[in-house]
Design an enzyme around this catalytic site. Structure first.
Site, mmCIF file in Angstrom:
data_model
loop_
_atom_site.group_PDB
_atom_site.id
_atom_site.type_symbol
_atom_site.label_atom_id
_atom_site.label_comp_id
_atom_site.label_asym_id
_atom_site.label_seq_id
_atom_site.Cartn_x
_atom_site.Cartn_y
_atom_site.Cartn_z
ATOM 1 N N LYS A 112 19.079 12.379 31.727
ATOM 2 C CA LYS A 112 18.846 12.323 33.168
ATOM 3 C C LYS A 112 20.100 11.878 33.935
ATOM 4 C CE LYS A 112 14.255 12.988 32.939
ATOM 5 N NZ LYS A 112 13.876 12.918 31.527
HETATM 6 C C1 LIG Z 1 12.865 13.580 30.852
HETATM 7 C C2 LIG Z 1 13.037 13.706 29.395
HETATM 8 C C3 LIG Z 1 12.624 14.855 28.703
HETATM 9 C C4 LIG Z 1 11.889 15.970 29.397
HETATM 10 O O1 LIG Z 1 12.714 16.688 30.295
HETATM 11 P P1 LIG Z 1 12.052 17.630 31.401
HETATM 12 O O2 LIG Z 1 13.168 18.053 32.268
HETATM 13 O O3 LIG Z 1 11.045 16.788 32.131
HETATM 14 O O4 LIG Z 1 11.397 18.778 30.687
HETATM 15 C C5 LIG Z 1 12.894 14.925 27.353
HETATM 16 N N1 LIG Z 1 13.523 13.926 26.688
HETATM 17 C C6 LIG Z 1 13.928 12.813 27.320
HETATM 18 C C7 LIG Z 1 14.593 11.739 26.535
HETATM 19 C C8 LIG Z 1 13.711 12.663 28.687
HETATM 20 O O5 LIG Z 1 14.138 11.548 29.317
#
Ligand SMILES: *Cc1c(COP(=O)(O)O)cnc(C)c1O
Length: 466
Positions: A112
């Site tokens: 993120k």
């Molecule tokens: C947010 C997240 C996901 C999922 O990603 P999306 O964009 O919501 O599909 C997968 N793994 C981790 C570690 C995350 O923080």
């Protein structure tokens, strides 16, 4: 470049207004009016660029002249200056067919950060340049909140409120969010699950007078700028793997929840990046797997798993895919979304389902499979997977064909999810920034799952002078 809503009821907007709008005013999601495509010779040229230069080339197609090139470069450089790896998102080769792109070298150790560090800089720039009031409001299954807070803590002109599900995020995730003592940060810990938090946020953003009055800005992946920032590393992953692939098709496998990350891959593919297969990996909350296998998109019962950031049943970015799947027909998207609302499901069959299956392969890993992969890769390759990436590896093992190469995206560092690692009888050393969190005081307000209470909290937060 103009942006429109998947539901067709928003006047075309520029890039900056699109980012500020977040969720489209008609309840849809914003998408580019026309996806720019890149030629083979451009791809060839891009394949030699650094991460930042690649970022700037891709963004230039979407931002055009709304942000001066020098300003954009400064924003990008600041965004990635806090990453612990000079390449931002390095790719590691594990064996002949598997490469892992590590997306966890940012400040909060999850992918993120790649988009949200930029978003923080971007909001700060817009606030300074145009005097916009920026009140960020978001829901998190753990990682988005931590990354968004890190992206804007202490920044002038910005306040951020994040809802997370009480006691349903990992300890490190909770600490990363709640040990921040800046006055412009409010953590609401909601007694409910992530879908409950996301629903409250969606309803508040849908209340247009409220949204306008309080200058609400979105950081969830409903915001197009997040999708775009993530598109960059699909190109980068492809280019870094090309040589070792030696002409073999390259697949990309993505641990998925809200469908934001993998939608960025879909967008890269639409732009002309020749990704062979996009593989969706989920956990026991497998709505996306069921959709790809049976055509039925229907939220099921919520399960708590070892990979809490993927404990999601309602994948908000699904609507963006639906839009392209339906050949950009906003009326049809609206009808399907209406149906999802009233009947609780969407069902595709026949040629439609075949199309979905050409676009994606999907696997939902069980809790046992997830832990098995963590143990196996530690033993065979001395590589410690986090539980989300481990679900990705399970999907790679099932769907990467003979004579194909796969890049699996590592979406988090294992130290964020020690609860799962301990279950594998593996002891890990925490990186210093994570170890330090355990001694810090926490700041959060625990509330019931109640929209009115969230509104009261926000109103008092927004009147606070910081
Ligand atoms: C947010 C997240 C996901 C999922 O990603 P999306 O964009 O919501 O599909 C997968 N793994 C981790 C570690 C995350 O923080």
């Amino acid at each position: 470049m103009k942006y429109i809503s998947t539901r067709g009821q928003v006047e075309p907007k520029g890039f900056i207004d699109t980012v500020l709008m977040g969720l489209a005013d008609d309840g849809g999601l914003m998408v580019p009016e026309k996806v720019p495509t890149v030629s083979e010779s451009t791809l060839q040229a891009w394949s030699k660029l650094s991460y930042i230069d690649l970022f700037l080339n891709i963004f230039a197609l979407y931002v055009e002249d709304e942000i001066p090139a020098d300003d954009l470069r400064q924003l990008a450089e600041k965004s990635y200056a806090n990453f612990r790896h000079p390449e931002v998102a390095p790719v590691r080769q594990i064996n002949d067919s598997l490469h892992i792109m590590e997306l966890f070298h940012g400040p909060t150790f999850a992918f993120k950060d790649v988009a949200l560090q930029f978003m923080g800089e971007f909001y700060s720039y817009i606030s300074k340049k145009y005097g916009e009031v920026i009140h960020i409001l978001g829901a998190t299954s753990g990682d988005t909140g931590a990354a968004a807070i890190q992206g804007v803590r202490g920044k002038e002109g910005i306040k951020i409120c994040i809802l997370h599900p009480h006691n349903r995020v990992s300890k490190v995730q909770e600490l990363q969010m709640t040990t921040v003592d800046d006055q412009n940060v409010l953590n609401l810990s909601v007694k409910g699950n992530f879908d409950d938090c996301q629903k409250i946020i969606k309803d508040l953003f849908a209340d247009l007078p409220f949204k306008k009055q309080h200058h609400l800005r979105a950081i969830n992946s409903i915001n197009f700028v997040r999708i775009l920032a993530q598109t960059v590393y699909y190109f980068y992953a492809y280019f870094r793997t090309q040589e070792a692939a030696a002409g073999r098709p390259i697949n990309i496998c993505v641990p998925s929840g809200n469908f934001g990350n993998i939608f960025s891959g879909f967008l890269a593919q639409k732009m002309g990046l020749p990704i062979n297969k996009l593989i969706i990996a989920t956990n026991e909350n497998n709505i996306l797997e069921r959709f790809v296998k049976t055509g039925e998109y229907k939220p099921g019962d919520f399960r708590s798993t070892h990979s809490p950031s993927m404990d999601i049943q309602v994948a908000s970015n699904f609507e963006r895919y639906l839009y392209y799947f339906l050949n950009e027909d906003a009326a049809k998207v609206s009808a399907y979304m209406q149906q999802l609302q009233s009947e609780g499901q969407i069902v595709l069959s026949g040629a439609d389902l075949e199309q979905v299956q050409q676009d994606f392969a999907a696997h939902g890993a069980s809790n046992a499979e997830c832990l098995d992969e963590i143990r196996k890769y530690k033993q065979q390759y001395d590589y410690l997977l986090d539980p989300h990436t481990a679900c990705g590896i399970a999907a790679y093992e099932l769907y990467n064909g003979d004579n194909e190469v796969c890049v699996t995206l590592a979406t988090a560092h294992p130290a964020k999810f020690d609860e799962a690692i301990i279950l594998c009888d593996i002891k890990q050393d925490f990186p210093a920034p994570i170890a330090a969190l355990f001694d810090m005081p926490q700041y959060q307000t625990v509330i019931d799952h109640d929209q009115d209470e969230v509104v009261r909290q926000l109103e008092s937060f927004y009147t606070l002078q910081v």
